[in-house]
Motif scaffolding. Structure first.
Motif: not given
Length: 306
Positions: A4-17, A19-24, A27-36
């Motif tokens: 799950r962490q790997l998928r979150q990282f890959v999506v963020l690395a693809t979007e480089l944003n 907000r957009r990564a969290a939408e994909r 989830m919301t931005q704060p949990p994504l920031s904490i996970a990364i």
């Protein structure tokens, strides 16, 4: 670190944003920031640079992106492979057959089956019905084409295949070889080469039953353990043999095949079945049975108890 962490990282690395990564990721931005942040702490490296211009990958982040994508792809392959194994789409099918089915039925089924399931390895062998059913009982085989015996074999199930025609194999110099067809009742006291009852009780039993119905009492001078082995005995002039029609495709010197009829002029047949152990857990068996049922019409294939 988990998938799950790997998928979150890959999506963020693809979007480089974020907000957009969290939408994909739904989830919301704060949990994504904490996970990364937790992933970076686990790795001991910084994966992203964050500034007023946005988010970008670091050099270690770029390296990790390649590895993360490979890991996720392999994980997906592992999941799909496991599901395919459960559905009988990969693995090994240990298949055996009596000679007549190997000549006539397998060439119709195997091309279709192997095209549909190219990842299933076929381990193919041949033998007598008694030997085959013993191997099925002991778990040495997954499925087999046999002539079903009259007696029951515990735990063995049968799917009835189309009945197969019988022919008369005679030495080419014999007077019967000049005829297009012959009735059993016309054979008189002609000597026969027969398949041993101990090796194929179903086939031998059907032959004897047909002879009795037609009032023919065969004089059996030779016995063989294998249908194909009867042909050299016929070729040597040791007698005639009632054989599966499939053997007509085997060209042997001094052997001629003649149609065999009952007293009403109708061809004679014997039973053929696809056998398997009812407790066999190999999913490929289900796929093979389904393919056989499809190739031969429902009217030709039926399930019969052990």
């Amino acid at each position: 670190m988990d998938l799950r962490q790997l998928r979150q990282f890959v999506v963020l690395a693809t979007e480089l944003n974020y907000r957009r990564a969290a939408e994909r990721l739904n989830m919301t931005q704060p949990p994504l920031s904490i996970a990364i942040k937790r992933l970076e702490e686990d790795l001991g490296v910084k994966l992203f640079e964050r500034d007023r211009l946005g988010v970008r990958l670091t050099v270690p982040g770029g390296v990790f992106l390649d590895e993360a994508c490979r890991l996720l792809e392999n994980a997906e392959i592992a999941v799909q492979t496991t599901r395919d194994a459960d559905r009988g789409r990969i693995g090994t099918l240990r298949l055996c057959s009596v000679p007549s089915a190997a000549i006539l039925l397998l060439p119709q089924i195997l091309p279709v089956f192997t095209q549909r399931f190219p990842s299933i390895r076929i381990a193919l062998s041949s033998g007598s019905t008694v030997q085959i059913l013993g191997d099925l009982q002991q778990g040495g085989l997954d499925a087999a084409f046999v002539v079903p015996p009259a007696s029951k074999y515990p735990e063995i199930e049968y799917v009835q295949m189309p009945r197969q025609e019988l022919l008369l194999a005679v030495p080419s110099a014999h007077k019967v070889a000049q005829r297009r067809h012959v009735k059993l009742s016309d054979l008189g006291d002609e000597p026969l080469v027969a398949l041993a009852h101990s090796d194929s009780p179903g086939f031998a039993g059907e032959i004897m039953a047909s002879c009795q119905r037609e009032g023919f009492h065969p004089k059996i001078l030779q016995e063989s353990s294998h249908a194909l082995v009867t042909l050299p005995l016929v070729s040597a002039g040791l007698g005639m043999a009632i054989v599966p029609a499939a053997l007509k495709r085997v060209n042997l010197d001094n052997v001629t095949y003649v149609e065999l009829h009952n007293s009403f002029g109708a061809p004679l047949f014997y039973a053929m079945a696809l056998a398997y152990h009812r407790k066999n857990i190999n999913p490929a068996v289900r796929q093979f049975i389904a393919t056989a049922r499809e190739i031969f019409s429902p009217e030709q294939t039926t399930s019969i108890g052990a």
